[in-house]
Design a protein around this motif. Structure first.
Motif, PDB file in Angstrom:
ATOM      1  N   ARG A 242       0.881  -1.172   0.114  1.00  0.00           N
ATOM      2  CA  ARG A 242      -0.003  -0.057  -0.034  1.00  0.00           C
ATOM      3  C   ARG A 242       0.983   1.196   0.130  1.00  0.00           C
ATOM      4  O   ARG A 242       2.101   1.040   0.328  1.00  0.00           O
ATOM      5  CB  ARG A 242      -1.025   0.081   1.157  1.00  0.00           C
ATOM      6  N   ARG A 243       0.389   2.417  -0.363  1.00  0.00           N
ATOM      7  CA  ARG A 243       1.221   3.529  -0.502  1.00  0.00           C
ATOM      8  C   ARG A 243       1.897   3.914   0.968  1.00  0.00           C
ATOM      9  O   ARG A 243       2.895   4.290   0.723  1.00  0.00           O
ATOM     10  CB  ARG A 243       0.273   4.776  -0.742  1.00  0.00           C
ATOM     11  N   ARG A 244       1.190   3.446   1.961  1.00  0.00           N
ATOM     12  CA  ARG A 244       1.744   3.764   3.334  1.00  0.00           C
ATOM     13  C   ARG A 244       1.853   2.361   3.998  1.00  0.00           C
ATOM     14  O   ARG A 244       1.065   1.815   3.927  1.00  0.00           O
ATOM     15  CB  ARG A 244       0.903   4.931   4.199  1.00  0.00           C
ATOM     16  N   SER A 245       3.043   2.237   4.681  1.00  0.00           N
ATOM     17  CA  SER A 245       3.125   0.940   5.424  1.00  0.00           C
ATOM     18  C   SER A 245       2.392   0.769   6.199  1.00  0.00           C
ATOM     19  O   SER A 245       1.901  -0.295   6.570  1.00  0.00           O
ATOM     20  CB  SER A 245       4.623   0.938   5.848  1.00  0.00           C
ATOM     21  N   SER A 281       5.105  -0.389   1.822  1.00  0.00           N
ATOM     22  CA  SER A 281       5.300   0.873   0.923  1.00  0.00           C
ATOM     23  C   SER A 281       5.922   0.145  -0.270  1.00  0.00           C
ATOM     24  O   SER A 281       6.602  -0.879  -0.064  1.00  0.00           O
ATOM     25  CB  SER A 281       5.848   2.044   1.156  1.00  0.00           C
ATOM     26  N   PRO A 282       5.818   0.774  -1.458  1.00  0.00           N
ATOM     27  CA  PRO A 282       6.511   0.193  -2.776  1.00  0.00           C
ATOM     28  C   PRO A 282       8.074   0.331  -2.352  1.00  0.00           C
ATOM     29  O   PRO A 282       8.988  -0.625  -2.803  1.00  0.00           O
ATOM     30  CB  PRO A 282       5.897   1.446  -3.729  1.00  0.00           C
ATOM     31  N   GLU A 283       8.534   1.611  -1.628  1.00  0.00           N
ATOM     32  CA  GLU A 283       9.910   1.516  -1.489  1.00  0.00           C
ATOM     33  C   GLU A 283      10.484   0.578  -0.476  1.00  0.00           C
ATOM     34  O   GLU A 283      11.554   0.039  -0.654  1.00  0.00           O
ATOM     35  CB  GLU A 283      10.196   3.057  -0.910  1.00  0.00           C
ATOM     36  N   GLU A 318      -4.635  -5.333  -7.420  1.00  0.00           N
ATOM     37  CA  GLU A 318      -4.090  -3.896  -7.123  1.00  0.00           C
ATOM     38  C   GLU A 318      -2.595  -4.421  -6.756  1.00  0.00           C
ATOM     39  O   GLU A 318      -1.749  -3.365  -7.201  1.00  0.00           O
ATOM     40  CB  GLU A 318      -4.990  -3.388  -6.054  1.00  0.00           C
ATOM     41  N   LEU A 322       0.688  -2.320  -8.746  1.00  0.00           N
ATOM     42  CA  LEU A 322       1.695  -1.668  -7.761  1.00  0.00           C
ATOM     43  C   LEU A 322       3.006  -2.116  -8.245  1.00  0.00           C
ATOM     44  O   LEU A 322       4.018  -1.337  -8.423  1.00  0.00           O
ATOM     45  CB  LEU A 322       1.270  -1.657  -6.413  1.00  0.00           C
ATOM     46  N   GLU A 326       5.394   0.553  -9.933  1.00  0.00           N
ATOM     47  CA  GLU A 326       6.034   1.430  -9.060  1.00  0.00           C
ATOM     48  C   GLU A 326       7.341   0.593  -8.291  1.00  0.00           C
ATOM     49  O   GLU A 326       8.174   1.066  -7.745  1.00  0.00           O
ATOM     50  CB  GLU A 326       5.188   2.102  -7.675  1.00  0.00           C
TER      51      GLU A 326
END
Length: 356
Positions: A242-245, A281-283, A318, A322, A326
């Motif tokens: 998700r965008r935020r961990s 997150s993706p990172e 989803e 992602l 990303e």
């Protein structure tokens, strides 16, 4: 380097909604997942093989043949083809047929599976697991490479002048990965033939996986296939993004806690610390995957598990989006940076045919 997704085709109840998909729904969703992986720009879709509930992919070639008709670019593979309980003659013919239907977009991963009762269901003894893997693969290689095979072994009836049909596309057999979690004999088998070795590290600490890959690389060089760092290695991984961990952890936790594999053991946080599972997150997925290169050297295939455990189908799609948008583009760039020129790319039908 190839990036893709793999799954086992389990049917599980969503612990949040209480909904359990039917077999029909799960099978159709696996096809949709494969198509979405191609649309997202991923390189590989791989399915498992199971012959017991709560799993549905008892016939990987049927599933992948249907996926081949719905796709045009993605490489189709297996996350296990049971070399122990399947007849190697049937494997040779089924996967050669699929190779033709997919125009060469096919390889496969051979394994012994993780379900003990499957052996007697197919008339085999689990105590012969390693011996079956060794003998059956030796026959499979010959069936793909020789027009007429004379064969006598311990585990199947003899063959006299047998020709499997169809013959491999362009005379080039599908590339084979040997998958293993814990068996050094399988790493040795892969090294002996110069095949790929897929270390399914998804549940294991880094030190164990490092030893298995080091053994395979050492033996690959010993058998004369080239320097150890040119051996063909694949790795597994499991992600929830998700965008935020904090959102990823909160959403994934009930699925982890109710999982028959993960649940009722170490916590989610402990599991992420000790295994390749990344929930964040993706990172964070990028950073953790880049550590694989530090731990195991340059490698050729990275597969992620993104569905199962009762996760909603839309959520799995989803995850693929992602990864494609990303995560994988960054990984491609980072893995290419500093990669020695002599380290080979992931094998494809085209690259193998060019060598023949």
């Amino acid at each position: 380097m190839h990036f893709g997704i793999f799954g086992v085709g389990d049917i599980a109840t969503d612990p949040v909604t209480g909904v359990t998909p039917t077999e029909h729904e799960r099978i159709r969703r696996m096809v949709e997942t494969a198509v979405r992986a191609e649309e997202a720009g991923l390189d590989v879709y791989a399915t498992g093989e199971h012959h017991n509930p709560p799993f549905v992919p008892s016939s990987p070639t049927t599933l992948l043949g249907f996926v081949a008709a719905r796709t045009s670019r993605i490489v189709l593979s297996t996350s296990t083809t049971l070399i122990t309980t399947n007849d190697p003659v049937k494997i040779a013919e089924d996967y050669a047929m699929l190779q033709h239907l997919a125009d060469g977009r096919l390889d496969l991963m051979l394994g012994r599976g993780n379900t003990g009762p499957v052996y007697p269901w197919f008339g085999k003894d689990i105590r012969d697991g390693i011996a079956l893997a060794v003998e059956n693969y030796a026959l499979l290689r010959r069936l793909w490479r020789e027009e007429a095979v004379d064969w006598s072994g311990k585990f199947r009836s003899p063959l006299q002048g047998f020709t499997s049909t169809p013959r491999p596309l362009d005379g080039v057999p599908p590339f084979v990965w040997h998958g293993s979690i814990r068996s050094p004999q399988i790493a040795e088998q892969a090294a002996f033939y110069g095949d790929g070795f897929f270390a399914n590290n998804i549940f294991w600490p880094v030190e164990h996986t490092r030893r298995m890959i080091a053994l395979y690389r050492e033996r690959f060089e010993h058998h004369g296939h080239g320097p150890a760092d040119t051996a063909i290695v694949g790795l597994g991984g499991q992600t929830f993004i998700r965008r935020r961990s904090q959102d990823a952890i909160a959403e994934f936790r009930p699925y982890f806690d109710h999982s028959p594999i993960y649940g009722h053991g170490p916590s989610l946080e402990e599991t992420m610390d000790q295994t390749p599972l990344v929930v964040g997150s993706p990172e964070q997925v990028i950073d953790r995957t880049m550590r694989f290169r530090e731990d195991f050297g340059d490698y050729q295939r990275q597969l992620f598990n993104v569905d199962g455990m009762g996760l909603p189908h839309e959520t799995a799609l989803e995850q693929i989006d992602l990864l494609g948008a990303e995560v994988v583009p960054v990984l491609r760039k980072e893995f290419a940076r500093g990669r020695p020129a002599h380290v080979p790319d992931a094998p494809t039908h085209r690259s193998l045919a060019a060598v023949e």
